[in-house]
Design a protein around this motif. Structure first.
Motif, short mmCIF file in Angstrom:
data_model
loop_
_atom_site.label_atom_id
_atom_site.label_comp_id
_atom_site.label_asym_id
_atom_site.label_seq_id
_atom_site.Cartn_x
_atom_site.Cartn_y
_atom_site.Cartn_z
N ALA A 1 0.95 -1.07 -0.02
CA ALA A 1 0.06 0.13 -0.03
C ALA A 1 0.80 1.01 0.03
N ALA A 2 1.94 1.27 0.75
CA ALA A 2 2.85 2.36 0.91
C ALA A 2 3.49 2.70 -0.19
N LEU A 3 3.65 1.70 -1.11
CA LEU A 3 4.34 1.83 -2.38
C LEU A 3 3.39 2.14 -3.64
N GLY A 4 2.13 2.31 -3.12
CA GLY A 4 1.00 2.74 -4.21
C GLY A 4 0.69 1.50 -5.19
N ILE A 5 0.86 0.41 -4.98
CA ILE A 5 0.39 -0.95 -5.81
C ILE A 5 -1.13 -0.83 -5.55
N LEU A 6 -1.60 -0.75 -6.75
CA LEU A 6 -3.20 -0.39 -6.95
C LEU A 6 -4.12 -1.61 -6.45
N GLU A 7 -3.42 -3.03 -6.71
CA GLU A 7 -4.34 -4.12 -6.41
C GLU A 7 -3.33 -5.12 -5.99
N TYR A 8 -3.78 -5.69 -4.82
CA TYR A 8 -3.09 -6.94 -4.11
C TYR A 8 -3.87 -8.12 -3.69
N TRP A 9 -3.45 -9.35 -4.33
CA TRP A 9 -4.33 -10.57 -3.94
C TRP A 9 -3.55 -11.23 -2.87
N ILE A 10 -4.23 -11.79 -2.23
CA ILE A 10 -3.72 -12.77 -0.93
C ILE A 10 -4.63 -14.15 -1.24
N ALA A 11 -3.99 -15.20 -1.96
CA ALA A 11 -4.48 -16.54 -2.01
C ALA A 11 -4.31 -17.43 -1.23
N ASP A 12 -5.15 -17.43 -0.26
CA ASP A 12 -4.92 -18.44 0.91
C ASP A 12 -5.45 -19.73 0.74
N TYR A 13 -5.04 -20.64 -0.12
CA TYR A 13 -5.62 -21.71 -0.89
C TYR A 13 -6.13 -22.93 0.41
N ALA A 14 -5.09 -22.62 1.49
CA ALA A 14 -5.22 -23.67 2.66
C ALA A 14 -5.91 -23.46 3.82
N GLY A 15 -6.48 -21.81 3.89
CA GLY A 15 -7.01 -21.33 4.74
C GLY A 15 -6.02 -21.09 6.23
N LEU A 16 -4.73 -20.89 5.90
CA LEU A 16 -3.86 -20.60 7.10
C LEU A 16 -3.89 -19.67 7.69
N GLY A 17 -4.32 -18.45 7.25
CA GLY A 17 -4.25 -17.00 7.92
C GLY A 17 -5.19 -17.15 9.39
N GLY A 18 -4.81 -16.05 10.05
CA GLY A 18 -5.34 -15.90 11.25
C GLY A 18 -7.13 -15.67 10.97
N THR A 19 -7.72 -16.05 12.22
CA THR A 19 -9.14 -15.87 12.15
C THR A 19 -9.48 -14.31 11.82
N ARG A 20 -8.65 -13.32 12.49
CA ARG A 20 -9.02 -12.28 12.26
C ARG A 20 -8.84 -11.52 10.88
N HIS A 21 -8.15 -12.34 10.14
CA HIS A 21 -8.34 -12.06 8.65
C HIS A 21 -9.09 -12.73 7.63
N ILE A 22 -9.44 -13.97 8.06
CA ILE A 22 -10.29 -14.82 6.99
C ILE A 22 -11.37 -15.52 7.56
N GLY A 23 -11.59 -15.15 9.13
CA GLY A 23 -13.04 -15.50 9.77
C GLY A 23 -13.00 -16.86 10.48
N LYS A 24 -13.96 -17.21 10.91
CA LYS A 24 -13.94 -18.66 11.75
C LYS A 24 -15.35 -19.25 11.50
N PRO A 25 -15.28 -20.51 11.09
CA PRO A 25 -14.15 -21.33 10.96
C PRO A 25 -13.53 -20.76 9.88
N LYS A 26 -11.86 -21.15 9.77
CA LYS A 26 -11.12 -20.73 8.66
C LYS A 26 -11.41 -21.74 7.50
N GLN A 27 -11.30 -20.94 6.37
CA GLN A 27 -11.46 -21.68 5.02
C GLN A 27 -10.79 -21.25 4.08
N PRO A 28 -10.46 -21.72 3.03
CA PRO A 28 -9.83 -21.16 1.73
C PRO A 28 -10.36 -19.64 1.43
N THR A 29 -9.57 -18.73 1.28
CA THR A 29 -10.01 -17.24 1.02
C THR A 29 -9.20 -16.70 0.11
N LEU A 30 -9.83 -15.97 -0.86
CA LEU A 30 -8.87 -14.96 -1.88
C LEU A 30 -9.52 -13.71 -1.34
#
Length: 208
Positions: A138-167
């Motif tokens: 964001a600080a670099l000014g990149i207009l679009e950033y995808w986070i492809a969490d195919y295994a649902g590894l991210g914390g629940t604050r990022h992908i919710g609960k129960p955790k599941q694969p999330t783009l």
């Protein structure tokens, strides 16, 4: 060739130049705040990255844009001497490369304006994708950033609960990312590639 992270080298934070001297020739590693991270590119990780790359290359070619997908380069933010990101996927604007001081000799980008789109496929170092890279891209000014969490590894604050694969698709608005999350059969929405006709499941389950 795989180069193991040398504990002796990592006793102190590394500068970018030190990182390049030891690990610059290996796509498996990147440097964040002086610490070397193994990107852990598993087979499924590579399949997801390849699927995204294939789909956006079709969009770039179809629109006749002067863009290409970075293959082996590094993103070295100009405001730090201890970080060199190696994005899983980065779309580069060829017209901006004349402004890049390191590009011709080292395949290193320093300016966010050179990058039209970036994506990270989440591995066990998921904190970097959801926190540090989110802030720096964001600080670099990149207009679009995808986070492809195919295994649902991210914390629940990022992908919710129960955790599941999330783009997570992060779109830059007033210098900060607005984040939309897509799961299952939801159709994704990309501001950069508006003609993409994909569901989250198609991206996250690529090759399966």
């Amino acid at each position: 060739m795989t180069v193991a992270v040398d504990p002796a080298i990592q006793q102190k934070p590394l500068s970018v130049d030190e990182f390049l001297a030891h690990y610059g020739g290996d796509n498996r590693y990147e440097l964040i705040d002086g610490e070397v991270f193994d990107l852990e590119p598993t087979g499924l990780h590579e399949e997801v990255a390849a699927f995204i790359t294939k789909k956006i290359c079709v969009q770039i070619d179809g629109a006749g844009l002067p863009w290409f997908v970075l293959q082996r380069g590094l993103l070295r933010p100009s405001n730090t001497g201890m970080t060199a990101f190696r994005p899983d996927i980065a779309v580069v604007d060829q017209g901006e490369l004349a402004k890049e001081p390191l590009w011709s000799d080292q395949s290193i980008l320093t300016l966010g304006t050179s990058i039209k789109f970036v994506a990270e496929v989440v591995s066990s170092n998921w904190q970097n994708d959801y926190a540090r890279k989110l802030e720096d891209y964001a600080a670099l000014g990149i207009l679009e950033y995808w986070i492809a969490d195919y295994a649902g590894l991210g914390g629940t604050r990022h992908i919710g609960k129960p955790k599941q694969p999330t783009l997570s698709i992060c779109t830059l608005v007033d210098a900060e990312y607005e984040i939309q999350q897509f799961q299952d059969h939801q159709t994704i929405i990309s501001s950069t590639f508006s003609d993409l006709k994909l569901t989250a499941e198609q991206v996250l389950r690529a090759g399966r």
